[in-house]
Design a protein around this motif. Structure first.
Motif, mmCIF file in Angstrom:
data_model
loop_
_atom_site.group_PDB
_atom_site.id
_atom_site.type_symbol
_atom_site.label_atom_id
_atom_site.label_comp_id
_atom_site.label_asym_id
_atom_site.label_seq_id
_atom_site.Cartn_x
_atom_site.Cartn_y
_atom_site.Cartn_z
ATOM 1 N N GLU A 36 45.339 25.220 28.248
ATOM 2 C CA GLU A 36 43.902 25.331 28.503
ATOM 3 C C GLU A 36 43.397 24.096 29.250
ATOM 4 N N THR A 37 42.829 24.318 30.451
ATOM 5 C CA THR A 37 42.299 23.214 31.265
ATOM 6 C C THR A 37 41.062 23.657 32.040
ATOM 7 N N SER A 38 40.265 24.561 31.475
ATOM 8 C CA SER A 38 39.176 25.150 32.250
ATOM 9 C C SER A 38 37.972 24.230 32.420
ATOM 10 N N CYS A 39 37.834 23.227 31.544
ATOM 11 C CA CYS A 39 36.676 22.335 31.646
ATOM 12 C C CYS A 39 37.111 20.899 31.361
ATOM 13 N N ASP A 40 36.675 20.344 30.242
ATOM 14 C CA ASP A 40 36.960 18.928 29.977
ATOM 15 C C ASP A 40 37.835 18.702 28.752
ATOM 16 N N GLU A 41 38.459 19.738 28.233
ATOM 17 C CA GLU A 41 39.478 19.575 27.206
ATOM 18 C C GLU A 41 40.832 19.941 27.787
ATOM 19 N N THR A 42 41.793 19.059 27.582
ATOM 20 C CA THR A 42 43.174 19.362 27.936
ATOM 21 C C THR A 42 43.856 19.806 26.653
ATOM 22 N N ALA A 43 44.465 20.991 26.659
ATOM 23 C CA ALA A 43 44.995 21.522 25.404
ATOM 24 C C ALA A 43 46.276 22.299 25.624
ATOM 25 N N ALA A 44 47.152 22.228 24.612
ATOM 26 C CA ALA A 44 48.395 23.000 24.590
ATOM 27 C C ALA A 44 48.635 23.469 23.167
ATOM 28 N N ALA A 45 49.177 24.654 23.023
ATOM 29 C CA ALA A 45 49.407 25.221 21.692
ATOM 30 C C ALA A 45 50.567 26.195 21.742
ATOM 31 N N VAL A 46 51.164 26.427 20.582
ATOM 32 C CA VAL A 46 52.178 27.469 20.421
ATOM 33 C C VAL A 46 51.727 28.375 19.288
ATOM 34 N N VAL A 47 51.661 29.666 19.576
ATOM 35 C CA VAL A 47 51.219 30.659 18.599
ATOM 36 C C VAL A 47 52.311 31.711 18.450
ATOM 37 N N GLU A 48 52.450 32.216 17.237
ATOM 38 C CA GLU A 48 53.430 33.275 16.969
ATOM 39 C C GLU A 48 52.705 34.544 16.558
ATOM 40 N N ARG A 49 53.036 35.638 17.231
ATOM 41 C CA ARG A 49 52.475 36.942 16.904
ATOM 42 C C ARG A 49 53.561 37.828 16.319
ATOM 43 N N GLN A 50 53.304 38.394 15.131
ATOM 44 C CA GLN A 50 54.264 39.264 14.474
ATOM 45 C C GLN A 50 54.117 40.696 14.985
ATOM 46 N N PRO A 51 55.139 41.526 14.837
ATOM 47 C CA PRO A 51 55.060 42.917 15.302
ATOM 48 C C PRO A 51 53.907 43.706 14.686
ATOM 49 N N ASP A 52 53.456 43.296 13.474
ATOM 50 C CA ASP A 52 52.337 44.017 12.853
ATOM 51 C C ASP A 52 50.986 43.557 13.389
ATOM 52 N N GLY A 53 50.978 42.624 14.349
ATOM 53 C CA GLY A 53 49.735 42.164 14.953
ATOM 54 C C GLY A 53 49.154 40.922 14.329
ATOM 55 N N SER A 54 49.729 40.443 13.230
ATOM 56 C CA SER A 54 49.243 39.217 12.608
ATOM 57 C C SER A 54 49.757 38.016 13.391
ATOM 58 N N GLY A 55 49.095 36.874 13.205
ATOM 59 C CA GLY A 55 49.496 35.700 13.961
ATOM 60 C C GLY A 55 49.352 34.424 13.167
ATOM 61 N N ARG A 56 49.990 33.388 13.670
ATOM 62 C CA ARG A 56 49.831 32.067 13.080
ATOM 63 C C ARG A 56 49.993 31.018 14.174
ATOM 64 N N ILE A 57 49.325 29.896 13.956
ATOM 65 C CA ILE A 57 49.365 28.794 14.905
ATOM 66 C C ILE A 57 50.465 27.837 14.489
ATOM 67 N N LEU A 58 51.418 27.611 15.361
ATOM 68 C CA LEU A 58 52.506 26.676 15.086
ATOM 69 C C LEU A 58 52.161 25.262 15.532
ATOM 70 N N ALA A 59 51.335 25.141 16.557
ATOM 71 C CA ALA A 59 50.884 23.836 17.044
ATOM 72 C C ALA A 59 49.633 24.051 17.871
#
Length: 375
Positions: A36-59
């Motif tokens: 993400e770099t659309s404005c004034d925050e520089t950001a990086a993340a890793v997210v995991e999405r399960q086959p059932d549609g649930s998710g969790r943030i790894l970083a």
């Protein structure tokens, strides 16, 4: 342009509607790097999405540029772009380390492609393309507004359809989210965005930048009833917003009282915030009536964007949802402002639906939600 597909092959994985499988047929979570770099925050993340549609943030790593822009009273696009260049590689490495994942362990790369400041968008999107090409992974060029709108599906597994009140520094919209890629904008601001109005009021009162948190802090100490500020468009048909007249009313009052003392500033902030809160509630109530008529008697309301962190706004929406028999979902404060977890999640949602983008996908300073491709 987004390309829809029923099935698409990438390396060792099959991208299909409903989830990812290894070639051996064993289901696993889909891991996506978000940038993400659309404005004034520089950001990086890793997210995991399960086959059932649930998710969790790894970083989820976010670096703000407050110090770089504070002296100018707002974001300077050239400074923002240079800051992204200097920080992004380091933040991506940090996010990957926190997630315990190498590029080979990713299933896709998602980068914000718009809307936003074009210089910053180019930094993030080109970085995402480079990683995708080098690692042999699919790329998703994410719409920043869609990422905000889908955040509640990451945090709370909110089902379609639902209503989103999107309140940021650059956008104020009410959107009916029917499905992934199917968005109906029922209302938008005809002048200033609500976050922009907060920033401008803070600037005229000498509160510095960013203005939203500063105004909220002052409002907590003030009398919201001292000044009779207008509630723009309240009671009017439709769901559009306007904040320019309210901002002008604040400026006139502040000029009349010069020199301002601490009590004046606190009371002006309290009155302004109260007017904003009531305006948002009025317009959202109209949208809830419309949503109920078109989609069912028990609407789901999601508030997203940086202004969703404002506690007065949240409290008023809780009350509003109760009166309208609606369920309200607000993201955690860390996910209200710009962040890469929402970008990674939007990318995962689109990849799971069989959507990916080519390396010729451009960055777009303007990219309305209605122009997003659907599965």
């Amino acid at each position: 342009m987004l390309v829809g597909m029923a099935v698409r092959f990438w390396g060792d994985y099959t991208v299909g509607r409903g989830g990812w499988e290894t070639q051996g047929g064993v289901r696993h979570g889909m891991r996506v790097l978000g940038i993400e770099t659309s404005c004034d925050e520089t950001a990086a993340a890793v997210v995991e999405r399960q086959p059932d549609g649930s998710g969790r943030i790894l970083a989820n790593v976010v670096l703000s540029q407050l110090e770089e822009h504070a002296a100018f009273g707002g974001v300077v696009p050239e400074i923002a772009a240079r800051a992204h260049v200097e920080a992004l590689d380091r933040l991506i490495a940090q996010a990957m380390a926190e997630a315990g994942c190498g590029f080979a362990g990713l299933d896709g790369i998602a980068a914000t492609a718009g809307p936003g400041l074009i210089g910053g968008l180019l930094v993030g999107l080109m970085t995402g393309k480079a990683i995708a090409a080098a690692a042999g992974k699919p790329l998703v060029a994410v719409n920043h507004l869609e990422a905000h709108a889908l955040t509640a599906r990451l945090t709370d597994a909110v089902a379609f359809p639902y209503l989103v009140l999107l309140v940021t520094g650059g956008h104020t919209q009410i959107v009916a989210v029917e499905a992934l890629g199917r968005y109906r904008c029922w209302g938008t601001t005809i002048d200033d965005a609500v976050g922009e109005a907060f920033d401008k009021v803070a600037k005229m009162l000498g509160l510095g930048w960013p203005g939203g948190p500063a105004v909220e802090r002052q409002a907590a100490e003030g009398d919201p009833d001292r000044f009779a500020f207008p509630r723009p468009l309240a009671g009017r048909p439709g769901c559009d917003f306007s904040f320019s007249g309210l901002k002008t009313a604040v400026r006139i009052e502040a000029q009349r009282l010069q020199p301002l003392d601490d009590r004046d500033v606190a009371d002006i902030c309290a009155g302004f915030q109260a007017a904003v809160v009531e305006t948002l509630a009025d317009r959202t109530a109209a949208a809830l009536h419309r949503f109920r008529a078109g989609y069912g008697p028990h609407p789901t309301l999601v508030v997203a964007g940086g202004v969703a962190a404002n506690q007065a706004v949240r409290a008023r929406l809780v009350e509003l949802a109760g009166r309208h028999d609606a369920r309200l979902f607000a993201p955690p404060l860390a996910l209200c402002g710009d962040n890469a977890a929402m970008v990674a999640w939007a990318g995962a949602e689109r990849l799971a639906a069989g959507l990916a983008d080519g390396m010729d996908t451009p960055a777009r300073a303007r990219w309305p939600l209605e122009e997003i491709g659907s599965p």
